[in-house]
Structure formats: C-alpha cells, structure tokens
Design a protein around this motif. Structure first.
Motif, mmCIF file in Angstrom:
data_model
loop_
_atom_site.group_PDB
_atom_site.id
_atom_site.type_symbol
_atom_site.label_atom_id
_atom_site.label_comp_id
_atom_site.label_asym_id
_atom_site.label_seq_id
_atom_site.Cartn_x
_atom_site.Cartn_y
_atom_site.Cartn_z
ATOM 1 N N ALA A 239 32.056 -0.270 28.204
ATOM 2 C CA ALA A 239 31.348 0.866 27.271
ATOM 3 C C ALA A 239 31.921 1.939 27.289
ATOM 4 O O ALA A 239 31.804 3.096 26.354
ATOM 5 C CB ALA A 239 29.963 0.792 28.145
ATOM 6 N N ALA A 243 34.726 5.814 24.752
ATOM 7 C CA ALA A 243 34.130 7.276 24.988
ATOM 8 C C ALA A 243 35.250 8.237 24.355
ATOM 9 O O ALA A 243 36.552 7.972 24.478
ATOM 10 C CB ALA A 243 33.928 7.406 26.203
ATOM 11 N N ARG A 329 30.150 1.897 21.809
ATOM 12 C CA ARG A 329 29.654 2.879 20.784
ATOM 13 C C ARG A 329 30.606 4.292 21.282
ATOM 14 O O ARG A 329 30.689 4.630 22.369
ATOM 15 C CB ARG A 329 28.381 3.339 21.263
ATOM 16 N N LEU A 331 30.967 7.445 21.598
ATOM 17 C CA LEU A 331 30.498 8.917 21.783
ATOM 18 C C LEU A 331 31.149 9.466 22.877
ATOM 19 O O LEU A 331 31.792 9.053 23.764
ATOM 20 C CB LEU A 331 29.056 8.404 22.260
ATOM 21 N N LEU A 336 26.769 9.232 26.107
ATOM 22 C CA LEU A 336 26.752 7.853 26.397
ATOM 23 C C LEU A 336 25.824 7.616 27.674
ATOM 24 O O LEU A 336 24.807 6.686 27.728
ATOM 25 C CB LEU A 336 28.073 7.245 26.595
#
Length: 357
Positions: A239, A243, A329, A331, A336
């Motif tokens: 995840a 970033a 994602r 971000l 996040l």
C-alpha cells in the motif's frame, strides 16, 4: 489482548520496512507524522548507511519510528546449485551488459555492527526478519528503551518469538509482498504458507504478546478485520510502495496497477528465498530453476536487477508486491494514512450498527 503502546503510534497502522530502497526516510517520516509507525529498512545497507538514514529521519520527524534488521543466515546453500543458476543467468548478464554479482558477498548483513549502532543510539522500535534474535539481544534493546517486534509465519514461530522475549510478534500471512519472514528456509514448505486471517487467529491463541498483522492489507476495512480477529495493529507494505515519498522505482509503482501484471507468485528467482512479486519475464523464466540459496542468489542477481531498472525494463526487475497490489493508491503517505484511518472508522461503525440490529 495486550496492545502496542499508543504513545508509539496512535493509529494501528505500521508501514512495512521494505528493503531495497523503498522504505526511505521521507516515507517513514510522513507515516509517523500522520500517526502511524514509519519504518526504515536496514537490510542490504552498511551500519553507517543505516545510521545516516536514522539521522536524516530524525531531522524530518520527532515522532517514534522503527528500524528493521535481517538475521544472519546459516550456510545451507549448495555451491554447485548456485553455480548452475549462475550459468543459467549468463544470458541475462549479456543482455543487460553487466556482470553477475559475487554470491559469496556476505551472509550476516552487518548484523552485529548494526546492533551496536542501535544500542549506542537507541531508536523507539526495532523489528527483525528471517529468524529470532537471542534473548540477550532483545533484553539489551529493552534496557535501551527500544520496543521489539519479530516476524513469524506460523503459530509455532510466534511461540519462539515470545519465548525469546520480544515485545510483540508480526504475523505475516502468505499474501504478503516481498520476502516471507520464515525462521528457517525449508524448500519443501514452499507455497504452504497460511492466509493472514487464519494466521492471526492461530497466533492470537498461541501467544500472550501483541500481534501485528501483515499480508495483503490495502484498505481500512481490512485493518478492521484483522483487529477484530485479535491483532493490535496492521502492517502494510505494498500500500505504501505507490506513495509519493516511497523510494520505489517509478516502473515498480506503475506495475502495481498495470494490466500487464495480473498476478503475483512466491519465487526464489531473485534472492534464493521465497518472496512474493509480480509475475514478469525474469520470474517466469528463472523462478522454476532458482535454488534455495539466500543471500547467495540475492548477491548474484543484484547487478542484473540494477541494470534492468537503469534500462527501464520492468521485465527484469524484482517487482515485490502483495496479493492486493491492484488496490494500490498513489497518494502522499500522510494522506494515505488519514484515508486508511477514515476507512477503518467507517468499517467499525458499520460493524457496530450491524451488531445492534
């Protein structure tokens, strides 16, 4: 259920310490500043390189953070098998116009020197991968004021972590991207890992120390699920690869959601130890033949992976990723964390509302 100290990180979100240049100081700082626990990866760095990154991170945040160490590995590799694999990789070296690395470049990852630095200049949290440190090491870190975590992939390994005196255990499910933190490298067990929710439940019943859940977590709802299963916090790696502050190569970030990469596999192709990556050409062609030889194979393929990245060829790179990679994602890391916290709150509210009916 005992829990991790909330003064370390108010939100139950840990950024995984991804080695290889992903978990850089700006990423760890952004996560910690947002209320999670940011981590630096000391793996594959020198002791001084680790120290310099710690200094940089301390200049970016006053919040607690962690540093991850790899345990020294026993000499179990078959030199003949490594030689055969090197011969197989000769074509890759020719293609990328580079030399293969020296498989005998070291097995301990500078472990003792890094420990000395962390005892002389204590950090809030230290975690360990690929085994269990001695009780002496864990006690020394505790006396220095450092909170310790150790990765386990089975309930039996979690018991060993508790016996050694660690403060908490990271239960790593088979869904996790990158290297499986098994305490012993047993080729016969390849692919036999336990899924995260089952593992958290088993570990929760096996030990009394806090459990941090890791493996394939990409959304706040999944964090709510592992917390409900008994975890005190969730560790997310893939995840955070996407970033903004992540040190991952741009091609690695793009590959997470690219339609060219539809699945992941556990492979020994890049390092000689089981690690989950996006299936690309290198993994397909060499994975079936890679020997159980870590870190020998890691050293052997390092120049190839570096050359592939320099050439902009993602098909030759180690694209570490968990099973939830398509949910990545791109971000800022702090944003996040905030989004994950909001999703976690919404999931908990929904669960509470459902239970009240």
């Amino acid at each position: 259920m005992s829990s991790v100290p909330t003064d370390l990180f108010p939100h139950p979100i840990v950024q995984a310490p991804m080695a290889g240049g992903v978990a850089v100081p700006p990423l760890a700082a952004a996560v910690s500043e947002a209320g999670g626990l940011g981590f630096l990866a000391a793996g594959y760095k020198t002791a001084d390189g680790m120290y310099q990154e710690i200094k940089q991170l301390r200049g970016l945040t006053s919040r607690p953070f962690g540093v991850n160490l790899f345990l020294p590995q026993p000499e179990t590799a078959d030199p003949a098998a490594v030689g055969v694999y090197a011969h197989q990789l000769a074509g890759e070296a020719t293609w990328y116009e580079t030399e293969l690395g020296d498989p005998d470049s070291g097995r301990d990852d500078g472990y003792d020197a890094k420990l000395a630095v962390l005892l002389d200049n204590p950090v809030p949290v230290v975690s360990f991968h690929f085994g269990v440190p001695s009780r002496e090491v864990l006690d020394s870190l505790r006396r220095a004021g450092t909170y310790t975590l150790v990765t386990a992939t089975t309930a039996e390994e979690a018991r060993a972590v508790e016996r050694a005196g660690a403060d908490a255990v990271i239960a790593q499910g088979v869904e996790a991207g990158g290297h499986q933190g098994t305490h012993q490298d047993v080729p016969e067990a390849d692919g036999a890992g336990v899924g995260l929710l089952s593992l958290v439940a088993q570990v929760r019943e096996a030990v009394g120390i806090p459990v941090v859940a890791a493996g394939g977590i990409m959304r706040g709802g999944q964090i709510a699920a592992v917390l409900a299963a008994g975890a005190a916090a969730a560790q997310l790696g893939t995840a955070f690869v996407a970033a903004n502050e992540s040190g991952a190569h741009a091609l690695h970030k793009q590959a997470l959601t690219s339609p060219l990469y539809v699945r992941t596999e556990l492979t020994r192709a890049f390092s000689g130890r089981p690690a989950r990556a996006l299936v690309n050409r290198f993994l397909r062609e060499h994975g079936p033949y890679a020997p159980a030889a870590y870190p020998d194979v890691h050293h052997l393929t390092a120049p190839l992976r570096k050359a592939a990245a320099k050439a902009g060829d993602a098909q030759g790179m180690a694209l570490w990723a968990g099973q939830g990679h398509r949910m990545a994602r791109e971000l800022p890391a702090g944003q996040l964390v905030e989004l994950l916290v909001a999703e976690l709150a919404a999931a908990r509210t929904e669960l509470s509302a459902g239970g009240a009916r």
